[in-house]
Design a protein around this motif. Structure first.
Motif, short mmCIF file in Angstrom:
data_model
loop_
_atom_site.label_atom_id
_atom_site.label_comp_id
_atom_site.label_asym_id
_atom_site.label_seq_id
_atom_site.Cartn_x
_atom_site.Cartn_y
_atom_site.Cartn_z
N ALA A 72 1.05 -1.30 0.10
CA ALA A 72 -0.12 -0.07 -0.10
C ALA A 72 0.84 1.36 -0.23
CB ALA A 72 -0.95 0.01 1.15
N GLU A 73 0.68 2.15 -0.93
CA GLU A 73 1.31 3.68 -1.18
C GLU A 73 0.31 4.63 -0.17
OE1 GLU A 73 2.42 4.17 -5.30
OE2 GLU A 73 3.70 2.21 -5.29
N SER A 74 -0.78 4.18 -0.12
CA SER A 74 -1.66 5.17 0.71
C SER A 74 -2.00 4.40 1.93
CB SER A 74 -2.75 5.86 -0.17
OG SER A 74 -3.62 6.59 0.61
N LEU A 75 -2.02 4.93 3.09
CA LEU A 75 -2.30 4.10 4.13
C LEU A 75 -3.83 4.47 4.72
CD1 LEU A 75 0.80 3.96 6.32
CD2 LEU A 75 -0.13 2.40 4.40
N ASN A 76 -4.71 3.44 5.27
CA ASN A 76 -5.95 3.98 6.04
C ASN A 76 -6.16 3.13 6.95
OD1 ASN A 76 -8.21 2.00 4.76
ND2 ASN A 76 -6.98 2.75 3.06
N PRO A 77 -7.16 3.06 7.91
CA PRO A 77 -7.29 2.08 8.91
C PRO A 77 -7.49 0.64 8.54
CG PRO A 77 -8.65 4.01 9.64
CD PRO A 77 -7.86 4.38 8.35
N LEU A 78 -8.21 0.47 7.24
CA LEU A 78 -8.41 -1.00 6.88
C LEU A 78 -7.26 -1.62 6.03
CD1 LEU A 78 -12.10 -0.69 5.28
CD2 LEU A 78 -11.09 -1.45 7.52
N THR A 79 -6.21 -0.80 5.76
CA THR A 79 -4.76 -1.31 5.42
C THR A 79 -4.45 -2.11 6.27
OG1 THR A 79 -4.18 0.87 4.43
CG2 THR A 79 -2.62 -0.66 4.79
N PHE A 80 -4.80 -2.07 7.65
CA PHE A 80 -4.35 -3.33 8.76
C PHE A 80 -4.72 -4.66 8.26
CE2 PHE A 80 -6.20 -5.45 12.40
CZ PHE A 80 -4.76 -5.81 13.12
N TYR A 81 -6.34 -4.62 7.58
CA TYR A 81 -6.49 -6.10 7.24
C TYR A 81 -6.02 -6.74 5.80
CZ TYR A 81 -9.78 -5.12 11.07
OH TYR A 81 -10.18 -5.14 12.06
N ARG A 82 -5.13 -5.90 5.26
CA ARG A 82 -4.42 -6.21 3.79
C ARG A 82 -3.31 -7.01 4.19
NH1 ARG A 82 -2.04 -2.42 -1.22
NH2 ARG A 82 -4.04 -1.20 -0.58
N LEU A 83 -3.56 -8.43 4.62
CA LEU A 83 -2.74 -9.38 4.87
C LEU A 83 -3.25 -10.69 4.05
CD1 LEU A 83 -2.83 -9.09 8.79
CD2 LEU A 83 -1.23 -8.11 7.37
N HIS A 84 -1.94 -11.41 3.56
CA HIS A 84 -2.22 -12.42 2.83
C HIS A 84 -2.76 -13.61 3.94
CE1 HIS A 84 -1.26 -16.29 0.54
NE2 HIS A 84 -1.45 -15.47 -0.37
N PRO A 85 -3.66 -14.59 3.22
CA PRO A 85 -4.04 -15.77 4.24
C PRO A 85 -3.11 -16.35 4.95
CG PRO A 85 -5.35 -15.59 2.06
CD PRO A 85 -4.10 -14.60 2.13
#
Length: 304
Positions: free
Chosen positions: A145-158
């Motif tokens: 992610a080049e722009s961060l927001n609170p839901l970036t926390f959930y950008r995780l691979h399974p």
């Protein structure tokens, strides 16, 4: 009975994106933004909340929830199972201690142990995700992610979700099993809105600012003890991804040589993996599959 949907996470006080924490973070961010002399505009708000990275995070948030419910959680060990294993092992080798502590001291000690050992284990697993060449292939997803927001926390691979969930089950199970062996079935947890007391107090209200562009620092002395939102943003900067692995406590980074204070970091917040890398993870399908292709490519290069 509450319907279990992704929106339920916004109503759960043990979750980072609980509506109360989001409002608190928004108020802090607003005060900071105005204090820095910035002015609000519809254009800037749209650019932040509706950019390509943000839209991808919104879509993947739903996929993340679905994966946990349908695939990952049914396959995992539970903390209760681990606790039972630990307790059975201890009982088969030793006599239960049944220490006569005050009940409030047992609960406080149990809550604190879960917090400290949980945070320490998160530090080491996070560090391993960066330093192990194979695990990094999966953790790259989060740093794309080049722009961060609170839901970036959930950008995780399974795969990463699975590893961190196993870590949680093992730590919670071992601590619970040991405490039951020592004190009997008088174990309980001090909570606030369903979350660990220490996590909520020290983390939740500014936790959503970690994945944001609000450079909120705790000051040079406090940042040796607690990870500030600005320090986690430093971790997302391209030149300092191997710094500030801590989740709540910066103490581990300080002790193990991976601490970087905000004052020592670049002032320009350049997030992401570098030029041309974002396109490797710019869709839900790529987030899910690209790490495996990258691993296969590395293996082929190694075998040549």
């Amino acid at each position: 009975m509450a319907i279990d949907t992704p929106l339920a996470l916004f109503l759960n006080g043990s979750q980072r994106i609980f509506w109360g924490y989001l409002i608190a973070s928004a108020l802090i961010a607003t005060i900071w933004y105005v204090w820095q002399g910035h002015k609000f505009s519809v254009t800037n708000i749209k650019a932040y909340w509706l950019n390509a990275d943000a839209k991808l995070d919104y879509r993947y948030f739903l996929v993340n929830w679905l994966l946990k419910k349908l695939l990952i959680i049914p396959l995992l060990l539970s903390g209760q199972t681990v606790a039972l294993w630990v307790l059975n092992y201890l009982n088969s080798h030793y006599e239960p201690l049944f220490l006569s502590w005050y009940y409030r001291d047992i609960i406080l000690s149990y809550t604190l142990c879960l917090f400290v050992l949980g945070d320490l284990s998160r530090y080491w697993l996070h560090r391993l995700m960066h330093t192990n060449r194979w695990l990094w292939k999966f953790h790259e997803v989060h740093h794309s992610a080049e722009s961060l927001n609170p839901l970036t926390f959930y950008r995780l691979h399974p795969v990463e979700i699975l590893l961190f969930a196993l870590r949680n089950a093992i730590v919670a199970g071992v601590v619970t099993g040991v405490f039951i062996f020592c004190f009997g079935a008088r174990v309980d947890l001090y909570t606030v809105l369903g979350g660990n007391l220490f996590v909520v107090i020290l983390f939740s209200f500014t936790g959503n600012l970690r994945h944001s562009h609000i450079r909120l620092t705790y000051g040079r002395w406090m940042e040796r003890l607690l990870i500030s939102p600005a320090q986690h943003q430093v971790h997302h900067q391209q030149e300092s991804m191997r710094k500030n692995y801590g989740s709540v406590l910066a103490l581990w980074d300080w002790l193990f040589g991976s601490l970087r204070l905000t004052k020592d970091a670049a002032t320009v917040q350049k997030f992401g993996l570098g030029e041309g890398k974002r396109q490797d993870f710019d869709s839900v399908i790529k987030i899910m599959t690209r790490p495996f292709f990258n691993i296969m490519t590395s293996i082929k290069r190694t075998l040549k």
